[in-house]
Design an enzyme around this catalytic site. Sequence first.
Site, PDB file in Angstrom:
ATOM      1  N   GLU A 180      42.057 -29.145  19.423  1.00  0.00           N
ATOM      2  CA  GLU A 180      42.616 -29.765  18.228  1.00  0.00           C
ATOM      3  C   GLU A 180      41.603 -29.972  17.097  1.00  0.00           C
ATOM      4  O   GLU A 180      41.310 -31.105  16.710  1.00  0.00           O
ATOM      5  CB  GLU A 180      43.285 -31.090  18.601  1.00  0.00           C
ATOM      6  CG  GLU A 180      44.456 -30.894  19.550  1.00  0.00           C
ATOM      7  CD  GLU A 180      45.176 -32.192  19.912  1.00  0.00           C
ATOM      8  OE1 GLU A 180      44.672 -33.274  19.549  1.00  0.00           O
ATOM      9  OE2 GLU A 180      46.235 -32.114  20.554  1.00  0.00           O
ATOM     10  N   GLU A 297      49.409 -27.915  25.360  1.00  0.00           N
ATOM     11  CA  GLU A 297      49.805 -29.302  25.607  1.00  0.00           C
ATOM     12  C   GLU A 297      51.223 -29.519  25.104  1.00  0.00           C
ATOM     13  O   GLU A 297      51.599 -29.021  24.043  1.00  0.00           O
ATOM     14  CB  GLU A 297      48.890 -30.304  24.881  1.00  0.00           C
ATOM     15  CG  GLU A 297      47.477 -30.397  25.398  1.00  0.00           C
ATOM     16  CD  GLU A 297      46.675 -31.491  24.668  1.00  0.00           C
ATOM     17  OE1 GLU A 297      47.317 -32.358  23.993  1.00  0.00           O
ATOM     18  OE2 GLU A 297      45.439 -31.471  24.746  1.00  0.00           O
TER      19      GLU A 297
END
Length: 358
Positions: A180, A297
């Site tokens: 991320e 995810e």
Amino acid sequence: MIGIVTLGACSLPPAPPARLAGPTSTPATGASGATVFRLPGRTFEPLDPFEQNRALGRGVNLGNALEAPVEGEWGMVLQEEFFPLIRQAGFATVRVPIRWSAHATRQAPYTISPRFFGRVDWVIENALNNGLNVVINMHHYEELFRDASGERARFLALWDQIATRYSDLPAEVVFEPLNEPHGTLTSGVWQRLFEDVLAVIRRTNPRRNVVFTGANWGGPDSLRGMKRPDDPHLIATFHYYLPFQFTHQGAEWVDGSNAWIGTTWKGTGNQRAQIDYELDQVARWAKDNAIPLWMGEFGSYGKHADIESRERWTRYVARAAEARGISWAYWEFGAGFGVYDRARRQWNEPILNALIAR
């Protein structure tokens, strides 16, 4: 997590660090003097990235453990028993979030702790011994997000050590350079830094598959702002937590999330259409760029969300991804989003059944 803070930063009661088991194999010293971790009878044979992505299949994140500042600080310590449980339940892959930056010196050559390397060795060995693919990443490198330029040399040095150490392991070990990207890692800055770290990895792992993600927290729209690097051994990834007010209701690490408590997901036509639209967009980018796609995810926080909504949402997202050829890894195994209840030593059956389509 998308857009606010990274996942894993849950406010969990602290637990004392456990005694850390080490690997059964002893690392060797490579020709360059760097330490190389080897497993008897296991060597690297390249895999086509599309074949590897299909093999990743249905996975689960071993979250809240090695990406905590200290393992156990967020209530999770990895145990040997987890790996056969995960495999027997029908999962093919574990993604291992790792906060390497907390276990390396701040001064050049930015040496990673041998003891911590040994702990990661143990995780990889247990995963492989149980027939699981294993994706190791770099998680919560907060200093890099705040100062991409100032941390560049350290980031590259950390990956030089990681890539060298695991260069002889089989292709079932996949590298994910950063979780991320955000903050000072804007799309352009991250694009250049990813290409730099990929060049570092390629010095010791010329054909290992590497995971490529977009900036802006790696959400489903993040890849559209990126250019596919010119490398034949890449798998693209994104994370999916939408609608955020449902998946993160009452999350202690998200400002204002208590106002969302009670949000449900009924699976209405509009709700399903929104998921379909978002997955179609990222799948189109992957097709246009001839790269396989992995949803690294997705999940919903279980403290406040009703289990019926969680099951419906999880099942729909998983099946919608699979229908588009997207492999996935659920967030996460045994903490706030968990598919496994460690206290009861039982699977969270509604979530497990939604994931594995029982």
